[in-house]
Design a protein around this motif. Structure first.
Motif, PDB file in Angstrom:
ATOM      1  N   TRP A  97       0.829  -1.205   0.000  1.00  0.00           N
ATOM      2  CA  TRP A  97       0.000   0.000   0.000  1.00  0.00           C
ATOM      3  C   TRP A  97       0.866   1.258   0.000  1.00  0.00           C
ATOM      4  CZ3 TRP A  97      -0.171   3.296   4.395  1.00  0.00           C
ATOM      5  CH2 TRP A  97      -1.100   4.340   4.288  1.00  0.00           C
ATOM      6  N   ALA A  98       1.846   1.293   0.901  1.00  0.00           N
ATOM      7  CA  ALA A  98       2.700   2.478   1.006  1.00  0.00           C
ATOM      8  C   ALA A  98       3.525   2.643  -0.258  1.00  0.00           C
ATOM      9  CB  ALA A  98       3.612   2.358   2.229  1.00  0.00           C
ATOM     10  N   ALA A  99       4.018   1.532  -0.803  1.00  0.00           N
ATOM     11  CA  ALA A  99       4.844   1.606  -2.004  1.00  0.00           C
ATOM     12  C   ALA A  99       4.029   2.171  -3.166  1.00  0.00           C
ATOM     13  CB  ALA A  99       5.383   0.224  -2.349  1.00  0.00           C
ATOM     14  N   LYS A 100       2.781   1.773  -3.243  1.00  0.00           N
ATOM     15  CA  LYS A 100       1.925   2.248  -4.323  1.00  0.00           C
ATOM     16  C   LYS A 100       1.635   3.734  -4.148  1.00  0.00           C
ATOM     17  CE  LYS A 100      -2.131   0.705  -6.886  1.00  0.00           C
ATOM     18  NZ  LYS A 100      -3.075   1.802  -6.873  1.00  0.00           N
ATOM     19  N   LEU A 101       1.313   4.098  -2.916  1.00  0.00           N
ATOM     20  CA  LEU A 101       0.975   5.481  -2.611  1.00  0.00           C
ATOM     21  C   LEU A 101       2.130   6.415  -2.966  1.00  0.00           C
ATOM     22  CD1 LEU A 101      -1.491   6.860  -1.277  1.00  0.00           C
ATOM     23  CD2 LEU A 101      -0.249   6.773   0.876  1.00  0.00           C
ATOM     24  N   LEU A 102       3.358   5.957  -2.714  1.00  0.00           N
ATOM     25  CA  LEU A 102       4.521   6.809  -2.919  1.00  0.00           C
ATOM     26  C   LEU A 102       5.224   6.519  -4.238  1.00  0.00           C
ATOM     27  CD1 LEU A 102       5.729   6.586   0.724  1.00  0.00           C
ATOM     28  CD2 LEU A 102       5.201   8.714  -0.431  1.00  0.00           C
ATOM     29  N   GLN A 103       4.679   5.626  -5.014  1.00  0.00           N
ATOM     30  CA  GLN A 103       5.273   5.253  -6.306  1.00  0.00           C
ATOM     31  C   GLN A 103       6.719   4.793  -6.172  1.00  0.00           C
ATOM     32  OE1 GLN A 103       4.445   9.029  -8.033  1.00  0.00           O
ATOM     33  NE2 GLN A 103       2.374   8.744  -7.287  1.00  0.00           N
ATOM     34  N   ILE A 104       6.974   3.937  -5.195  1.00  0.00           N
ATOM     35  CA  ILE A 104       8.333   3.401  -5.038  1.00  0.00           C
ATOM     36  C   ILE A 104       8.323   1.895  -5.269  1.00  0.00           C
ATOM     37  CG2 ILE A 104       9.281   5.180  -3.525  1.00  0.00           C
ATOM     38  CD1 ILE A 104       8.561   3.392  -1.149  1.00  0.00           C
ATOM     39  N   GLU A 105       7.274   1.377  -5.897  1.00  0.00           N
ATOM     40  CA  GLU A 105       7.199  -0.076  -6.104  1.00  0.00           C
ATOM     41  C   GLU A 105       8.411  -0.644  -6.844  1.00  0.00           C
ATOM     42  OE1 GLU A 105       3.555   0.966  -7.605  1.00  0.00           O
ATOM     43  OE2 GLU A 105       2.413  -0.585  -6.552  1.00  0.00           O
ATOM     44  N   PRO A 106       8.890   0.030  -7.914  1.00  0.00           N
ATOM     45  CA  PRO A 106      10.033  -0.577  -8.617  1.00  0.00           C
ATOM     46  C   PRO A 106      11.320  -0.591  -7.793  1.00  0.00           C
ATOM     47  CG  PRO A 106       9.136   1.321  -9.824  1.00  0.00           C
ATOM     48  CD  PRO A 106       8.473   1.276  -8.503  1.00  0.00           C
ATOM     49  N   LEU A 107      11.328   0.153  -6.687  1.00  0.00           N
ATOM     50  CA  LEU A 107      12.575   0.284  -5.911  1.00  0.00           C
ATOM     51  C   LEU A 107      12.642  -0.686  -4.738  1.00  0.00           C
ATOM     52  CD1 LEU A 107      12.491   4.185  -5.590  1.00  0.00           C
ATOM     53  CD2 LEU A 107      13.514   2.829  -7.418  1.00  0.00           C
ATOM     54  N   LEU A 108      11.588  -1.464  -4.536  1.00  0.00           N
ATOM     55  CA  LEU A 108      11.472  -2.212  -3.278  1.00  0.00           C
ATOM     56  C   LEU A 108      12.645  -3.124  -2.976  1.00  0.00           C
ATOM     57  CD1 LEU A 108       7.689  -3.095  -3.048  1.00  0.00           C
ATOM     58  CD2 LEU A 108       9.044  -1.718  -1.478  1.00  0.00           C
ATOM     59  N   ASP A 109      13.304  -3.646  -4.008  1.00  0.00           N
ATOM     60  CA  ASP A 109      14.391  -4.584  -3.725  1.00  0.00           C
ATOM     61  C   ASP A 109      15.761  -3.954  -3.834  1.00  0.00           C
ATOM     62  OD1 ASP A 109      12.821  -6.865  -3.111  1.00  0.00           O
ATOM     63  OD2 ASP A 109      12.214  -6.891  -5.225  1.00  0.00           O
ATOM     64  N   ARG A 110      15.786  -2.623  -3.915  1.00  0.00           N
ATOM     65  CA  ARG A 110      17.089  -1.959  -3.957  1.00  0.00           C
ATOM     66  C   ARG A 110      17.529  -1.589  -2.550  1.00  0.00           C
ATOM     67  NH1 ARG A 110      17.175   2.380  -8.702  1.00  0.00           N
ATOM     68  NH2 ARG A 110      16.047   1.227 -10.297  1.00  0.00           N
ATOM     69  N   LYS A 111      18.860  -1.342  -2.437  1.00  0.00           N
ATOM     70  CA  LYS A 111      19.395  -0.844  -1.170  1.00  0.00           C
ATOM     71  C   LYS A 111      19.403   0.690  -1.207  1.00  0.00           C
ATOM     72  CE  LYS A 111      21.032  -4.743   0.830  1.00  0.00           C
ATOM     73  NZ  LYS A 111      22.354  -5.326   0.696  1.00  0.00           N
ATOM     74  N   PRO A 112      19.331   1.342  -0.044  1.00  0.00           N
ATOM     75  CA  PRO A 112      19.292   2.809  -0.026  1.00  0.00           C
ATOM     76  C   PRO A 112      20.431   3.457  -0.807  1.00  0.00           C
ATOM     77  CG  PRO A 112      18.830   1.957   2.155  1.00  0.00           C
ATOM     78  CD  PRO A 112      19.174   0.774   1.298  1.00  0.00           C
ATOM     79  N   GLY A 113      21.600   2.814  -0.801  1.00  0.00           N
ATOM     80  CA  GLY A 113      22.741   3.391  -1.514  1.00  0.00           C
ATOM     81  C   GLY A 113      22.518   3.520  -3.003  1.00  0.00           C
ATOM     82  N   GLN A 114      21.552   2.767  -3.546  1.00  0.00           N
ATOM     83  CA  GLN A 114      21.301   2.810  -4.980  1.00  0.00           C
ATOM     84  C   GLN A 114      20.189   3.793  -5.340  1.00  0.00           C
ATOM     85  OE1 GLN A 114      20.546  -1.453  -4.602  1.00  0.00           O
ATOM     86  NE2 GLN A 114      21.880  -1.777  -6.362  1.00  0.00           N
ATOM     87  N   LEU A 115      19.726   4.570  -4.368  1.00  0.00           N
ATOM     88  CA  LEU A 115      18.610   5.470  -4.628  1.00  0.00           C
ATOM     89  C   LEU A 115      19.075   6.909  -4.686  1.00  0.00           C
ATOM     90  CD1 LEU A 115      16.001   4.029  -2.094  1.00  0.00           C
ATOM     91  CD2 LEU A 115      16.348   3.375  -4.467  1.00  0.00           C
ATOM     92  N   SER A 116      18.316   7.744  -5.396  1.00  0.00           N
ATOM     93  CA  SER A 116      18.608   9.175  -5.420  1.00  0.00           C
ATOM     94  C   SER A 116      18.017   9.812  -4.161  1.00  0.00           C
ATOM     95  CB  SER A 116      17.985   9.800  -6.656  1.00  0.00           C
ATOM     96  OG  SER A 116      16.576   9.782  -6.519  1.00  0.00           O
ATOM     97  N   GLY A 117      18.383  11.059  -3.935  1.00  0.00           N
ATOM     98  CA  GLY A 117      17.920  11.743  -2.730  1.00  0.00           C
ATOM     99  C   GLY A 117      16.405  11.773  -2.628  1.00  0.00           C
ATOM    100  N   GLY A 118      15.741  12.079  -3.737  1.00  0.00           N
ATOM    101  CA  GLY A 118      14.286  12.152  -3.718  1.00  0.00           C
ATOM    102  C   GLY A 118      13.659  10.800  -3.437  1.00  0.00           C
ATOM    103  N   GLN A 119      14.257   9.737  -4.029  1.00  0.00           N
ATOM    104  CA  GLN A 119      13.729   8.395  -3.791  1.00  0.00           C
ATOM    105  C   GLN A 119      13.914   7.988  -2.334  1.00  0.00           C
ATOM    106  OE1 GLN A 119      16.101   6.496  -6.789  1.00  0.00           O
ATOM    107  NE2 GLN A 119      14.400   6.363  -8.228  1.00  0.00           N
ATOM    108  N   ARG A 120      15.072   8.329  -1.774  1.00  0.00           N
ATOM    109  CA  ARG A 120      15.307   8.008  -0.360  1.00  0.00           C
ATOM    110  C   ARG A 120      14.266   8.687   0.514  1.00  0.00           C
ATOM    111  NH1 ARG A 120      21.860   8.489   0.276  1.00  0.00           N
ATOM    112  NH2 ARG A 120      22.223   7.575  -1.755  1.00  0.00           N
ATOM    113  N   GLN A 121      13.981   9.937   0.157  1.00  0.00           N
ATOM    114  CA  GLN A 121      13.006  10.691   0.916  1.00  0.00           C
ATOM    115  C   GLN A 121      11.646   9.990   0.887  1.00  0.00           C
ATOM    116  OE1 GLN A 121      11.660  12.563   3.267  1.00  0.00           O
ATOM    117  NE2 GLN A 121      13.213  14.018   2.711  1.00  0.00           N
TER     118      GLN A 121
END
Lengths: 298, 304, 368
Positions: free
Chosen positions: C116-140
């Motif tokens: 639910w949260a992943a859908k709401l925030l549109q981070i579904e494609p990122l779910l299996d990544r580590k924080p180090g692989q994300l941009s600042g906005g995605q981390r936020q």
């Protein structure tokens, strides 16, 4: 009110460490100090004869072997300080030349991975009068070459010093290298632009900037010297006679050889005092540096 | 629409230039010569010990310790491993090798487990007396072994571990605890406080946070500490000597007994082979994991 | 219904008092922004609410429950941190799951909430990544997601946008506002950025020196600042502050403003208490309330001052006029089309409507 486990679990987790510190360090030190005032021999006796509470210390300072031990402490300390000097020279040259840095660092540091027992055994072999380096030099034609240092009381300590330098200089090189790399690169550039000569640059700029690295090295070296035991056992086993005894060796000998707990404890207390005399400046330097670092951050 | 105009550094290709050869000046040559001489001084003992261990006694008796073996032989190695005498038993240094491993494993688990948890509690949890305790630990890390040796012998006798591998292992763990705790604490202290705050709000459990968040973040320091501990326990002589019993002494003690107090004809090649066998495990670690080794000994510097 | 209540809160570090006798109530569903300069105590207040630091005195209640001594995890809160504080060794999914570890939920419920949260925030494609692989906005977004999955009544934000660049900050501002509109949860949001406060808050509490200076809707804070601090802190360019003295003659109240050489007619001003003759005052004039030239409005004060320089920021322009005191400047919002004409120097005649004047007692700093 509910129990706040977040307050209690870290304290519970700390219990083993606190108990170990209290029993194995604080308690054990107090016990040894106490025992050093008793007449214990093979087994601890807890009665102190107050008319002569300091008898173990009195005996200790009338003991020739103890006097030798203290002298050797000084000799080894001053002698192996060469390892710091050598370490600095090596570090400075590696840092300046850069070529082959990895190779030289690997070579200079490997003795540190070798135990002092093995170090002692190897150097004993090199010092072997019949088959070692002395023999090699004589075969080369240096008829008077003498490398049989370990056999004579007045040179045996030099043999131990040489082995200690071999074992330790790489370590000081590593510390110095870390210190040199910590120096702002702009200073090197500025000196290059100003055309400061090599020697003046190192003596007037680099060494003063690294005074705390030197101090740390000196303190670490002194602490190591106070603990020196393995290398003595492996190279000379205290001999010839008692010419290469050191306080650590003396203490173990008083316990294991002479089976005198109180006497060994008294010697250990003096070792502790020597360590404290070296340790207190380290604490002050560390505190001072921490404060300086924090002041820089603010 | 600035994004379209902006150049993308990942897409842009740069010309590759051949590395410029550095000039070899006179001072460079002088420095390299000096460094090479020093390297030779440091390397020669290792060379001598290796060639000696591969020679037969006939060649050794002839002198010339620097020469290569005329007949290459592994016999001294076999004798050192299998037959060399230490005291009254003549079963080679292999006894010591296995004892050292038996000592190493429990003391690694004990010392690292205890120190990591203690360091974590002191660094990341609010314990009022943490400062005082750290200072005591700092002091304890410097204390000469001799001042606590006799009481430790008596205590290990009371809990019936004196003279066993367990006794040696426990004493190693106890002695390493202050220094390792300081190392772990200094490492954990640099974990951002916000991560810890988030974990406290998410879970709040001391052990769960340690197991799931902190431990996975400690990979680097674990390797450093592991190497530091393996080297120092393997190379230890004094603790093994004073706490090891008959048949439970570590390899260094067996080696010292066989080389230093041996009687009869001295077989230098066997001595050197035994010394090499003892030195190989830490040397292997050094040459394979050099970077971590340097970090370890620098961190453990105060051990002297 | 009050959702969060601070009563008589004090926080001291050793001898240093950060907060003292502080009271604050946050209503259910409210988006309350704690706004103030650094060191004003706003983050301390937030950490006290989260339970990350302990109060020296006073009580905190959440939903009527006294949580002053409760563990952070038991307070029914979720928090988003300035540095995002993602667990670096866990995947995004692992981060979201760990956020639920103090609530005893079955696996299906955990997965449902994460999805639910992943859908709401549109981070579904990122779910299996580590924080180090994300941009600042995605981390936020992940950090917000980790708070959302907890499904609690109160969300705390500690300067969550300060590590983002300007463009992303605007985007995330809208995003957080959207989430609040959709989910209607109570939010306590700490920032030093007045734009964030003005755009997102339903109410703003302006803090300084450990004291709440004013609490009100963004409009109230902007239009009727309670004191000199709030008046100067809110608004960019800042409100012009002109010193003067009150003159009371019967019904007629005026103030002489020497800095601009004009007299202010305050007869129509709604004073909080009876004006006192000779009292020192500070008149606050917002730059955008000036009009250039003479106006028809009779109650306006007019004066002309030389232009020192102008600043053009895209669609807006501000002219800075020399006042009669040393180095004094008066900011006036002008039509950007005028800028070219003003650059040649000379005087600019402006007028200010009396109804827009903010009047402060120069001695107490309070609104009159």
């Amino acid at each position: 009110m509910q129990v706040r486990w977040s307050k209690w679990s870290p304290r519970i987790a700390l219990i083993p460490a606190v108990v170990i510190t209290a029993v194995a360090f604080v308690g054990a030190i107090c016990w040894t100090i106490y025992i050093s005032f008793t007449r214990s021999r093979r087994f601890p006796e807890y009665e102190i004869d107050f008319s002569e509470w300091g008898r173990q210390y009195e005996r200790l300072f009338n003991d020739g072997a103890w006097e030798t031990s203290l002298q050797n402490l000084l000799v080894l300390g001053i002698g192996s300080a060469l390892a710091i000097v050598l370490g600095f020279i090596l570090a400075a040259m590696i840092e300046r030349e850069k070529r082959g840095e990895g190779f030289f660092r690997t070579i200079f540091l490997y003795p540190l991975a070798v135990s002092l027992i093995v170090t002692g055994i190897v150097w004993r072999w090199l010092f072997n009068p019949d088959l070692g380096i002395e023999n090699f030099l004589q075969q080369l034609g240096f008829e008077n070459a003498s490398f049989n240092w370990l056999a004579a009381p007045d040179t045996a300590m030099y043999g131990i010093i040489l082995a200690s330098i071999w074992h330790g200089s790489g370590f000081y090189m590593a510390l110095m290298l870390a210190g040199l790399k910590g120096i702002n690169t702009e200073i090197w550039s500025a000196a290059k632009l100003d055309g400061v000569s090599f020697w003046r640059f190192y003596i007037e700029i680099v060494i003063p900037m690294m005074k705390f690295t030197f101090l740390t090295c000196a303190i670490l070296l002194s602490l190591g010297v106070v603990k020196a035991y393995d290398i003595i056992v492996a190279m000379t086993n205290g001999g010839p006679g008692s010419s290469t005894w050191m306080p650590a060796f003396f203490t173990i000998n008083a316990y294991a050889g002479r089976s005198n707990i109180a006497y060994a404890s008294a010697a250990a207390v003096i070792m502790l005092l020597i360590t404290a005399a070296i340790f207190i400046p380290l604490v002050l330097v560390t505190a001072w540096q921490t404060r300086r670092r924090e002041a820089q951050q603010v | 629409m600035t994004e379209i105009v902006a150049s993308n550094p990942e897409v842009r290709e740069f010309k590759s230039y051949p590395p410029k050869p550095r000039k070899l000046t006179g001072s460079s040559i002088a420095i390299l010569v000096f460094l090479t001489m020093c390297a030779a001084f440091v390397a020669i003992p290792l060379y001598v010990i290796i060639v000696t261990s591969l020679k037969d006694m006939a060649q050794i008796r002839f002198g010339d310790i620097f020469s290569l073996p005329e007949v290459w032989t592994l016999e001294p190695w076999r004798v050192a491993w299998d037959e060399v005498c230490s005291g009254v038993t003549c079963e080679g240094v292999k006894i010591g090798f296995f004892n050292s491993i038996m000592i190493l494993i429990p003391s690694l688990i004990l010392s690292i487990g205890l120190s990591a948890v203690t360091g974590y509690a002191l660094a990341l949890w609010n314990v009022k007396w943490a400062g005082t305790f750290l200072f005591i630990l700092f002091t304890a890390a410097f204390v000469p072994f001799q001042i606590i040796m006799i009481p430790l012998i008596i205590m290990s006798g009371i809990i019936k571990v004196y003279g066993t591998v367990w006794g040696v292992a426990i004493v190693h763990a106890v002695l390493a605890m202050p220094l390792l705790t300081l190392i772990f604490r200094n490492y954990y202290k640099d974990i951002p406080s916000e991560i810890m705050n988030a974990a406290i709000m998410d879970s709040g459990s001391f052990w769960k946070i340690f197991g799931e968040i902190i431990l996975p973040m400690s990979g680097n320091i674990m390797i450093v500490v592991l190497i530091l501990q393996i080297t120092s326990i393997w190379n230890d002589f004094l603790i093994g000597l004073t706490f090891g019993g008959i048949g439970t002494k570590p390899m260094t003690v067996i080696l010292a007994n066989s080389v230093i107090t041996s009687r009869g004809e001295v077989t230098y090649n066997v001595d050197m082979a035994a010394a090499l066998l003892t030195a190989i495990p830490p040397l292997l670690i050094y040459f394979v994991l050099g970077k971590f080794f340097v970090q370890g000994i620098t961190a453990g510097a105060i051990k002297g | 219904m009050p959702c969060v209540e601070f009563r008589n809160i004090a926080k001291q570090y050793g001898r240093v008092t950060v907060l003292d006798e502080l009271d604050l109530t946050v209503e259910d569903g409210e988006f309350l922004v704690l706004l103030g300069p650094s060191g004003c105590g706003k983050t301390t207040l937030l950490n006290l609410l989260a339970g990350l630091i302990e109060t020296t005195a006073g009580t905190i209640t959440i939903d009527g429950r006294d949580v002053t001594e409760a563990d952070p995890k038991d307070r029914g809160l979720a928090m988003v941190f300035q540095s995002y504080a993602l667990y670096p060794t866990k995947t995004v999914r692992g981060n979201l799951r760990f956020g639920l570890s103090s609530q005893k939920l079955d696996k299906a419920e955990v997965d449902r909430r994460v999805a639910w949260a992943a859908k709401l925030l549109q981070i579904e494609p990122l779910l299996d990544r580590k924080p180090g692989q994300l941009s600042g906005g995605q981390r936020q977004r992940v950090a917000i997601g980790r708070a959302l999955v907890k499904n609690v009544g109160v969300f705390l934000f500690d300067e969550p946008l300060s590590n983002l660049d300007a463009k992303l900050r605007t985007e995330m501002r809208l995003e957080i506002k959207r989430l609040h509109n959709e989910l209607h949860q109570t939010i306590v949001y700490v920032t030093h950025d007045q734009i964030e406060a003005m755009t997102m808050a339903t109410r703003i509490a302006v803090m300084d020196g450990g004291v709440i200076q004013q609490i009100g809707t963004p409009d109230e804070i902007y239009e009727t600042p309670a004191n000199l601090f709030v008046a100067q802190f809110i608004g960019a360019p800042a409100m012009n502050m002109l010193k003067g003295t009150l003159k009371v003659a019967g019904d007629r109240v005026t103030a002489q403003l020497d800095e601009v050489g004009a007299e202010l007619d305050l007869s129509g001003h709604a004073f909080a208490s009876a004006p006192e003759n000779g009292a020192p005052i500070v008149a606050g004039l917002r730059p955008e309330h000036f009009s250039v030239g003479q106006t028809a409005e009779s109650e306006a004060t007019s004066f002309a001052l030389p232009v020192r320089y102008t600043e053009k920021t895209g669609g807006d322009a501000t002219a800075f006029l020399n006042t009669k005191s040393d180095n004094g400047l008066l900011a006036v919002r002008v039509d950007p089309a005028l800028v070219a004409a003003l650059e040649s120097g000379g005087d600019l005649a402006v007028s200010f409507p009396a109804s827009r004047i903010n009047l402060f007692d120069a001695r107490s700093g309070q609104r009159m």
